[in-house]
Design a protein around this motif. Sequence first.
Motif, mmCIF file in Angstrom:
data_model
loop_
_atom_site.group_PDB
_atom_site.id
_atom_site.type_symbol
_atom_site.label_atom_id
_atom_site.label_comp_id
_atom_site.label_asym_id
_atom_site.label_seq_id
_atom_site.Cartn_x
_atom_site.Cartn_y
_atom_site.Cartn_z
ATOM 1 N N LEU A 105 0.675 -1.002 -0.178
ATOM 2 C CA LEU A 105 0.216 0.080 0.264
ATOM 3 C C LEU A 105 1.353 0.909 -0.008
ATOM 4 N N LYS A 106 0.019 2.274 -0.675
ATOM 5 C CA LYS A 106 1.210 3.702 -0.268
ATOM 6 C C LYS A 106 -0.357 4.710 0.362
ATOM 7 N N VAL A 107 0.521 5.218 1.507
ATOM 8 C CA VAL A 107 -0.283 5.885 2.106
ATOM 9 C C VAL A 107 0.569 7.386 2.468
ATOM 10 N N ASN A 108 -1.222 8.042 2.222
ATOM 11 C CA ASN A 108 0.024 9.764 2.411
ATOM 12 C C ASN A 108 0.680 9.204 3.819
ATOM 13 N N LYS A 109 1.608 10.887 4.009
ATOM 14 C CA LYS A 109 1.541 10.790 5.540
ATOM 15 C C LYS A 109 0.526 11.840 6.416
ATOM 16 N N ARG A 110 -0.499 11.897 6.034
ATOM 17 C CA ARG A 110 -1.766 12.139 6.602
ATOM 18 C C ARG A 110 -2.813 11.120 7.168
ATOM 19 N N GLY A 111 -1.967 9.328 6.420
ATOM 20 C CA GLY A 111 -2.621 8.835 6.757
ATOM 21 C C GLY A 111 -4.139 8.224 6.178
ATOM 22 N N TRP A 112 -3.982 8.339 4.123
ATOM 23 C CA TRP A 112 -5.251 8.206 3.352
ATOM 24 C C TRP A 112 -4.766 7.524 2.353
ATOM 25 N N LEU A 113 -5.315 6.466 1.852
ATOM 26 C CA LEU A 113 -5.346 5.276 1.288
ATOM 27 C C LEU A 113 -4.818 6.182 -0.082
ATOM 28 N N GLN A 114 -3.696 6.223 -0.775
ATOM 29 C CA GLN A 114 -3.357 6.476 -2.073
ATOM 30 C C GLN A 114 -3.101 5.514 -3.757
ATOM 31 N N GLU A 115 -2.817 4.410 -3.238
ATOM 32 C CA GLU A 115 -2.495 3.277 -3.741
ATOM 33 C C GLU A 115 -2.390 1.534 -3.385
ATOM 34 N N VAL A 116 -2.623 0.969 -4.240
ATOM 35 C CA VAL A 116 -2.187 -0.534 -3.951
ATOM 36 C C VAL A 116 -1.693 -0.991 -5.731
ATOM 37 N N LYS A 117 -0.641 -1.868 -4.385
ATOM 38 C CA LYS A 117 0.227 -2.341 -5.869
ATOM 39 C C LYS A 117 -0.049 -3.848 -5.309
ATOM 40 N N LEU A 118 -0.086 -4.618 -6.449
ATOM 41 C CA LEU A 118 -0.216 -5.846 -6.712
ATOM 42 C C LEU A 118 1.294 -6.933 -6.964
ATOM 43 N N CYS A 119 2.125 -7.787 -6.890
ATOM 44 C CA CYS A 119 3.509 -7.720 -7.051
ATOM 45 C C CYS A 119 2.696 -8.962 -7.956
ATOM 46 N N LEU A 120 3.597 -9.486 -9.132
ATOM 47 C CA LEU A 120 3.186 -11.115 -9.506
ATOM 48 C C LEU A 120 4.494 -11.109 -10.564
ATOM 49 N N GLY A 121 4.473 -12.493 -11.238
ATOM 50 C CA GLY A 121 5.726 -12.808 -11.331
ATOM 51 C C GLY A 121 5.815 -12.978 -12.299
ATOM 52 N N LYS A 122 6.543 -13.414 -13.473
ATOM 53 C CA LYS A 122 7.136 -13.395 -14.787
ATOM 54 C C LYS A 122 6.156 -13.710 -15.732
ATOM 55 N N SER A 123 5.125 -15.216 -14.956
ATOM 56 C CA SER A 123 3.990 -15.213 -15.780
ATOM 57 C C SER A 123 2.556 -14.784 -14.869
ATOM 58 N N PHE A 124 2.887 -13.504 -14.696
ATOM 59 C CA PHE A 124 1.282 -12.980 -14.568
ATOM 60 C C PHE A 124 1.141 -13.271 -13.373
ATOM 61 N N ARG A 125 1.263 -14.103 -12.017
ATOM 62 C CA ARG A 125 0.771 -14.352 -11.487
ATOM 63 C C ARG A 125 1.153 -13.957 -10.404
ATOM 64 N N PRO A 126 0.178 -13.589 -9.211
ATOM 65 C CA PRO A 126 0.345 -12.554 -7.603
ATOM 66 C C PRO A 126 1.617 -13.589 -7.236
ATOM 67 N N GLN A 127 2.671 -12.991 -6.418
ATOM 68 C CA GLN A 127 3.482 -13.414 -6.216
ATOM 69 C C GLN A 127 3.662 -12.824 -4.532
ATOM 70 N N ARG A 128 4.740 -13.366 -4.173
ATOM 71 C CA ARG A 128 4.738 -12.578 -2.214
ATOM 72 C C ARG A 128 5.907 -11.716 -3.034
ATOM 73 N N CYS A 129 5.291 -9.979 -2.679
ATOM 74 C CA CYS A 129 6.014 -8.824 -2.261
ATOM 75 C C CYS A 129 7.966 -8.978 -2.825
ATOM 76 N N PRO A 130 8.756 -8.417 -2.917
ATOM 77 C CA PRO A 130 9.958 -8.466 -2.504
ATOM 78 C C PRO A 130 10.529 -7.653 -1.304
ATOM 79 N N ALA A 131 11.626 -8.630 -0.547
ATOM 80 C CA ALA A 131 12.152 -7.994 0.359
ATOM 81 C C ALA A 131 11.929 -6.614 0.544
#
Length: 252
Positions: free
Chosen positions: A209-235
């Motif tokens: 998630l990307k949240v601004n300094k005031r605590g409001w949601l700005q963005e959701v990021k979904l991590c995908l592998g090379k085959s476009f399947r969702p995968q665990r986000c990198p460290a």
Amino acid sequence: MRKWSIKSGNPHPVRRTGIFAAFLALASSLVIAPAQAQSYQCGAPTGLSAPAERKPASEPRRIKPVAGYTLALSWSPEFCRMRQDSRRDKTQCSGDDGSFGFILHGLWPDARGPAYPQYCASTKPLPPAVVKRNFCMMPSANLMAREWAKHGTCMTKRPETYFRVSRIMFDAVRFPNMDRLSRKPLTAGQFRNAFAAANDGVQPNMIRLKVNKRGWLQEVKLCLGKSFRPQRCPAFMKATKPENAIKIWRGA
């Protein structure tokens, strides 16, 4: 719930030459439910154009092997909160061309470290048909031009292909009830759980998630592998702490 599964074969490793050929061949096997309405009364304005985006002098050109992808989804009500009268953001924020929930910020190629590939080739103006076709998903011609120049050129030679794959991935996402979530105390962990629960095969650790300094949601990021399947986000990808309180702006 939309199942993130591909029923036949594995795509070939992704390369800029011939990019997505295997994935597009498999697109018909993706069982995609009718897209949730993330735009209301949306229509591309006439005469909309997207001039070629030039690489900023301050930005390096990085051509690297693609190790995965990030599907970045911007929460438009928060983005437009103070931009209703902005000429630059008129098509997204004025309400004249539609009202928007989540929009696609972009489909980004990732490398094995934080220095992702970008600006892999020079670009020409986007064809008007591409701008019109994708407007309700990405209601800004300038944003389309920027995403194609910065990210799309590292994935394919044709903008039509980049935006076609982006639409497939965007349409595959199911969104939680944002109105309901906005009306109660909420933490980042609870939001990730709700987003994952709406998408079969997606786990909370596949979402950032990307949240601004005031605590409001700005963005959701979904991590995908090379085959476009969702995968665990990198460290190395920054994560909002699960216990952090977040707020969702519903719009004026």
